[in-house]
Structures are given as structure tokens and as C-alpha cells.
Write a protein that holds these residues in place. Structure first.
Motif, short mmCIF file in Angstrom:
data_model
loop_
_atom_site.label_atom_id
_atom_site.label_comp_id
_atom_site.label_asym_id
_atom_site.label_seq_id
_atom_site.Cartn_x
_atom_site.Cartn_y
_atom_site.Cartn_z
N LEU A 1 -0.44 4.58 -1.38
CA LEU A 1 -0.09 6.08 -0.90
C LEU A 1 1.42 6.04 -1.40
N LEU B 1 -2.64 12.67 -8.88
CA LEU B 1 -3.60 11.68 -8.05
C LEU B 1 -4.45 11.11 -9.30
N ASP C 1 -5.68 2.55 8.43
CA ASP C 1 -5.59 3.05 6.98
C ASP C 1 -6.22 4.34 6.43
N ASN C 2 -6.57 5.20 7.56
CA ASN C 2 -7.43 6.20 7.25
C ASN C 2 -6.25 7.34 7.30
N TYR C 3 -5.65 7.57 6.21
CA TYR C 3 -4.34 8.49 6.40
C TYR C 3 -4.47 9.89 7.06
N TYR D 1 -4.42 14.43 -0.88
CA TYR D 1 -5.28 13.48 -1.15
C TYR D 1 -6.56 13.94 -2.21
N LYS E 1 -3.19 2.52 -8.15
CA LYS E 1 -4.39 2.48 -7.71
C LYS E 1 -4.66 1.99 -6.13
N GLY E 2 -5.03 2.86 -5.22
CA GLY E 2 -5.17 2.69 -4.14
C GLY E 2 -4.07 2.85 -3.24
N ARG F 1 -4.22 6.91 -3.91
CA ARG F 1 -4.95 7.58 -2.84
C ARG F 1 -4.57 8.80 -2.46
N GLU G 1 0.93 -1.17 -0.07
CA GLU G 1 0.11 0.01 0.27
C GLU G 1 0.88 1.30 -0.05
#
Length: 195
Positions: A113, A133, A169-171, A195, A110-111, A139, A76
Motif C-alpha cells: 500500500l 498499480l 488488512d482489508n483496506y 485500488y 507487489k502487495g 495493492r 506493507e
């Protein structure tokens, strides 16, 4: 390519690290590789490390990960250790803009960081970050607004960021927690998240 393994659980988020080096033929253990090994050992975060000395090497490394590694979905965080100036990276004495990097990564992130160490400044406008992005599919993109030679984000705040992101995973929440726990360092290095 080095794989630094930790005990893997179902929720693990792996790191794919690409480091720009002067010459990939001269193999030596870099500070980054030592830190990733320490992160695997003490924080249980698995990573793959790859060095590159050309833009083609960077692209090949990324393509190998995308098309050869069946665990790519688990990576990720794409961690880029690349010197450079504001919104540019330097590989083999040539500067590449963040927009050129976006085109190189087109549709491949895709998806993910994408995180830059503080060896270069990341200072994007809203348009530039949105373009990056949109083109890459990432993301988020993060890095630092200050390049300080005396403080390495690699050995300090990056490992905190990765550890917190491993748990949540909530940045946006991760960044809030980083600023709560390490405010002075985050401000000193000018941590940024787009983001």
C-alpha cells in the motif's frame, strides 16, 4: 536510516517511510520521525524511516530496502512524505510526476500500500491509478485531494489509518471505518484510495 521498533507480533505490518528533506547531510529529528516514534511506542507499529534529498536518494533507499532488508515482505505500507503539487512530488527543486514515480517503483511494490501524506495532492484519473498499480504491482495507492498547511495528515489521520490497517488488512473496510469514526477530517482532507 532510523528503525523505530515496537513489540513485534506475527501479524504486524511495518511502515517504510521516505521523507523528502532539503539536505540529508544536516541531521535533525523531523516532525515525521517524532510521530513515527510515538506510533511505535503507543500503537506498536514498527517502521523504518529514511530521508532523501534527491530522486537518486529515493531510489537508493528503496533498493536498499528491497535487496538488503530480509524483512521487506513485512513492510506493507510505503509512506511517502513529499511536498509537491497535484500528482507530482518535489525533490531538490525538481518535480517528478506520479507516472515517473510509478516507473521508478516498477515491479517493486507487489502487495504494498503506497500512502502519500497531505503535503501534496493526489488526484488520479481511473487510467492513471490503474497504470500506477499495474506498473508498480502495488495493492493500492492512497493520499489526499486537499493540501492544507494548517492540518497535517501525519499527526492526525495517517496514524489512525495505520492503526486500523494494522488490525485489518482489508483496506476498503479500513477506509469505511475511518470515514465512520473521523468523517469530518477525512472529508476536510479529502482522503482517497485507489485500488
Amino acid at each position: 536510516m532510523s528503525t523505530i521498533q515496537a513489540k513485534v507480533t506475527e501479524t504486524d505490518k511495518f511502515i517504510f517511510c521516505l521523507e523528502a528533506v532539503p539536505d540529508t547531510e544536516h541531521t535533525h529529528t523531523t516532525e515525521v520521525l517524532k510521530i513515527l516514534e510515538d506510533i511505535a511506542l503507543h500503537q506498536n507499529i514498527t517502521s523504518i524511516y529514511k530521508s532523501c534529498d534527491t530522486i537518486e536518494g529515493l531510489e537508493d533507499s528503496l533498493n536498499n530496502l528491497l535487496y538488503e532488508d530480509h524483512n521487506f515482505k513485512d513492510y506493507e505500507i510505503i509512506y511517502l512524505i513529499m511536498p509537491g503539487e497535484a500528482n507530482n512530488i518535489l525533490i531538490n527543486d525538481y518535480y517528478y510526476s506520479i507516472l515517473e514515480i510509478a516507473e521508478l517503483f516498477e515491479g517493486k511494490m507487489k502487495g504494498k500500500l503506497i500512502h502519500f501524506a497531505n503535503q501534496k495532492i493526489l488526484d488520479l484519473t481511473d487510467e492513471e491509478s490503474q497504470y500506477f498499480l499495474d506498473i508498480t504491482g502495488a495493492r493500492a495507492i492512497s493520499g489526499y485531494g486537499t493540501k492544507r498547511r494548517e492540518i497535517s495528515s501525519i499527526s492526525t489521520i495517517d496514524r489512525v489509518f495505520f492503526g486500523l490497517y494494522q488490525e485489518n488488512d482489508n483496506y476498503k473496510e479500513v477506509v469505511e471505518e475511518m470515514f465512520q469514526k473521523h468523517y469530518n477530517l477525512c472529508k476536510l482532507l479529502d482522503f482517497r484510495l485507489y485500488y
